[in-house]
Scaffold this active site. Structure first.
Site, PDB file in Angstrom:
ATOM      1  N   ASP A   1      -8.111  -7.546  -0.204  1.00  0.00           N
ATOM      2  CA  ASP A   1      -7.205  -7.714   0.934  1.00  0.00           C
ATOM      3  C   ASP A   1      -7.973  -7.300   2.179  1.00  0.00           C
ATOM      4  O   ASP A   1      -8.909  -6.506   2.105  1.00  0.00           O
ATOM      5  CB  ASP A   1      -5.977  -6.801   0.821  1.00  0.00           C
ATOM      6  CG  ASP A   1      -6.291  -5.394   1.294  1.00  0.00           C
ATOM      7  OD1 ASP A   1      -6.961  -4.668   0.546  1.00  0.00           O
ATOM      8  OD2 ASP A   1      -5.917  -5.025   2.424  1.00  0.00           O
TER       9      ASP A   1
ATOM     10  N   CYS B   1      -6.898 -27.910  11.460  1.00  0.00           N
ATOM     11  CA  CYS B   1      -8.046 -28.829  11.484  1.00  0.00           C
ATOM     12  C   CYS B   1      -7.597 -30.289  11.487  1.00  0.00           C
ATOM     13  O   CYS B   1      -8.287 -31.160  12.007  1.00  0.00           O
ATOM     14  CB  CYS B   1      -8.973 -28.547  10.311  1.00  0.00           C
ATOM     15  SG  CYS B   1      -9.859 -26.987  10.520  1.00  0.00           S
TER      16      CYS B   1
ATOM     17  N   CYS C   1      -6.605 -27.830   6.448  1.00  0.00           N
ATOM     18  CA  CYS C   1      -5.470 -27.074   6.992  1.00  0.00           C
ATOM     19  C   CYS C   1      -4.828 -27.834   8.157  1.00  0.00           C
ATOM     20  O   CYS C   1      -5.432 -28.740   8.737  1.00  0.00           O
ATOM     21  CB  CYS C   1      -5.897 -25.676   7.426  1.00  0.00           C
ATOM     22  SG  CYS C   1      -6.612 -25.576   9.071  1.00  0.00           S
TER      23      CYS C   1
ATOM     24  N   ASP D   1       0.857  -1.185   0.000  1.00  0.00           N
ATOM     25  CA  ASP D   1       0.000   0.000   0.000  1.00  0.00           C
ATOM     26  C   ASP D   1       0.900   1.244   0.000  1.00  0.00           C
ATOM     27  O   ASP D   1       2.113   1.145   0.112  1.00  0.00           O
ATOM     28  CB  ASP D   1      -0.970  -0.022   1.188  1.00  0.00           C
ATOM     29  CG  ASP D   1      -0.252  -0.051   2.530  1.00  0.00           C
ATOM     30  OD1 ASP D   1       0.876   0.464   2.623  1.00  0.00           O
ATOM     31  OD2 ASP D   1      -0.818  -0.583   3.492  1.00  0.00           O
TER      32      ASP D   1
ATOM     33  N   HIS E   1      -6.033 -21.510  10.061  1.00  0.00           N
ATOM     34  CA  HIS E   1      -7.321 -21.997   9.555  1.00  0.00           C
ATOM     35  C   HIS E   1      -8.066 -20.894   8.789  1.00  0.00           C
ATOM     36  O   HIS E   1      -8.624 -21.144   7.718  1.00  0.00           O
ATOM     37  CB  HIS E   1      -8.211 -22.521  10.685  1.00  0.00           C
ATOM     38  CG  HIS E   1      -9.613 -22.722  10.236  1.00  0.00           C
ATOM     39  ND1 HIS E   1     -10.012 -23.821   9.510  1.00  0.00           N
ATOM     40  CD2 HIS E   1     -10.706 -21.901  10.301  1.00  0.00           C
ATOM     41  CE1 HIS E   1     -11.286 -23.684   9.172  1.00  0.00           C
ATOM     42  NE2 HIS E   1     -11.731 -22.524   9.636  1.00  0.00           N
TER      43      HIS E   1
ATOM     44  N   CYS F   1     -12.144 -29.013   6.229  1.00  0.00           N
ATOM     45  CA  CYS F   1     -10.960 -28.185   5.981  1.00  0.00           C
ATOM     46  C   CYS F   1      -9.703 -29.041   6.095  1.00  0.00           C
ATOM     47  O   CYS F   1      -9.569 -29.850   7.014  1.00  0.00           O
ATOM     48  CB  CYS F   1     -10.909 -27.037   6.991  1.00  0.00           C
ATOM     49  SG  CYS F   1      -9.474 -25.973   6.785  1.00  0.00           S
TER      50      CYS F   1
HETATM   51 ZN   LIG Z   1      -8.885 -25.531   8.994  1.00  0.00          ZN
END
Ligand SMILES: [Zn+2]
Length: 397
Positions: free
Chosen positions: A273, A316, A313, A98, A341, A311
């Site tokens: 963003d 998880c 990730c 930015d 997550h 999920c």
């Molecule tokens: Zn997750």
């Protein structure tokens, strides 16, 4: 359909036949980014972001760096010596910075805006600093991000004084010219102009039309998501995407709530963003398709499910809601695990939207998404109206 230049090429791969949603590939010097894309904030002074290799394994292709923080610490000299921010922070993919202006005006009460630039007092040593359009570009040239932002004259979104909004809108156009003249790396970095005009459609139209006459590789829509009513927000986004070139990428600044992302992709936005996913993680909130889980709540004490069964990730896969509940108020690692997550959630949402645009099933995806989020069928009016305006007809049950 698309656009080609040394610093940025954009090709639209698929367009939704109903709405304005499109899926594209934005080729930047450091990486090829698939759009629509959400850009997590990778460097932030007030809160630790995720590590670059974690962001990479979460499939982030482009992240955002805050010029205001980087210009102060480590400072431009160190960055120059390090060979730019990519090398300094160990991030090899695409980067956007930015201008530093927004951070200043929002963080520092003492900022004063004149035609020359934004004057403020350094929070580090109390010295007076002037951030001019030229200075902002000089710092951003030094940081070396693939996409850099013009310095704009920032007015609070809910501000009402027409003369001041008009002044800020017109000054933003004048500052764009100064930024473009000061740019030393046009074949390596793209300056995006910022459409201003707050909630005034005439000023916003004027701003977008003026930016369209400049030689730039993409556009940003700014001055929104600052506390205005949703009914005021979406028409300004739609107005922007309606005027700004279809061949170049369009970036909506500061928007990251899932429902906002879905609506604004339908309105034709390619890039987003927001600090929201990591900020909300700090308060123990995990993002899921039906909203948010506040892991501080007592009911999760004995819940041995992961945050989200679907999920993939690392949080998880390895941790339960119960475990996160236990550590959420005492350990910063909890904030970190939930951030992982939440970024994974954002990435998956964007990927799902891209796939559905490519398959020609984006409107069906939107129906399902909205239904999951508001299972009682009581959709907010602004969601119904904004989606209807681009042909995706959802009705309150
Ligand atoms: Zn997750």
């Amino acid at each position: 359909m698309g656009f080609k230049s040394a610093a940025l090429s954009f090709s639209v791969q698929a367009e939704c036949k109903t709405s304005r949603a499109r899926a594209g590939i934005m080729k930047l010097p450091h990486y090829e980014v698939r759009t629509p894309v959400f850009m997590p904030v990778g460097t932030q002074g007030t809160m630790k972001g995720l590590l670059p290799d974690q962001l990479e394994s979460l499939d982030c292709e482009i992240i955002l760096g805050n010029t205001y923080h980087l210009g102060n610490r480590p400072g431009t000299e160190v960055l120059k010596k390090a060979g730019g921010l990519h090398k300094f922070m160990g991030w090899n993919r695409a980067l956007l910075t930015d201008s530093g202006g927004f951070q200043m005006v929002s963080l520092l009460k003492l900022a004063e805006i004149t035609e020359e630039g934004v004057k403020f007092r350094s929070p580090y040593d109390d010295s007076e600093i002037m951030l001019t359009p030229e200075k902002s570009i000089e710092i951003q040239n030094c940081i070396g991000a693939d996409i850099i932002m013009q310095l704009d004259d920032v007015v609070q979104t809910t501000f009402q004084d027409y003369d001041r909004i008009k002044e800020a809108t017109e000054r933003t156009s004048r500052w764009l010219d100064r930024c473009l003249r000061a740019h030393r790396k046009p074949t390596e970095q793209s300056i995006f102009p910022i459409v201003q005009g707050l909630l005034n459609s005439d000023l916003r139209t004027q701003s977008a039309r003026e930016h369209m006459t400049k030689e730039v590789n993409g556009f940003a829509i700014g001055g929104l998501s600052g506390g205005e009513a949703k009914d005021d927000f979406w028409p300004m986004v739609k107005l922007g995407t309606g005027i700004l070139d279809n061949n170049r990428p369009r970036y909506l600044m500061g928007v990251g709530l899932a429902i906002d992302l879905v609506v604004c992709v339908a309105l034709g936005v390619d890039m987003f963003d927001c600090v929201f996913p990591t900020r909300t993680a700090r308060f123990g909130c995990a993002l899921i398709n039906t909203g948010q889980l506040n892991l501080k709540q007592q009911k999760y004490e004995t819940d041995l499910n992961p945050i989200d069964r679907d999920c993939s990730c690392s949080t998880c896969k390895n941790y339960t809601r119960s475990y996160l509940h236990c550590i959420v108020t005492v350990e910063t690692v909890a904030c970190h695990l939930i951030s992982v997550h939440n970024i994974a959630f954002q990435m998956r949402l964007m990927r799902t939207m891209r796939e559905n645009i490519e398959k020609g099933t984006f409107p069906q995806f939107v129906h399902k998404f909205v239904n999951d989020l508001y299972p009682d069928g009581n959709y907010p009016n602004w969601v119904v109206n904004s989606l209807n305006s681009v042909g995706i007809n959802i009705y309150k049950k």
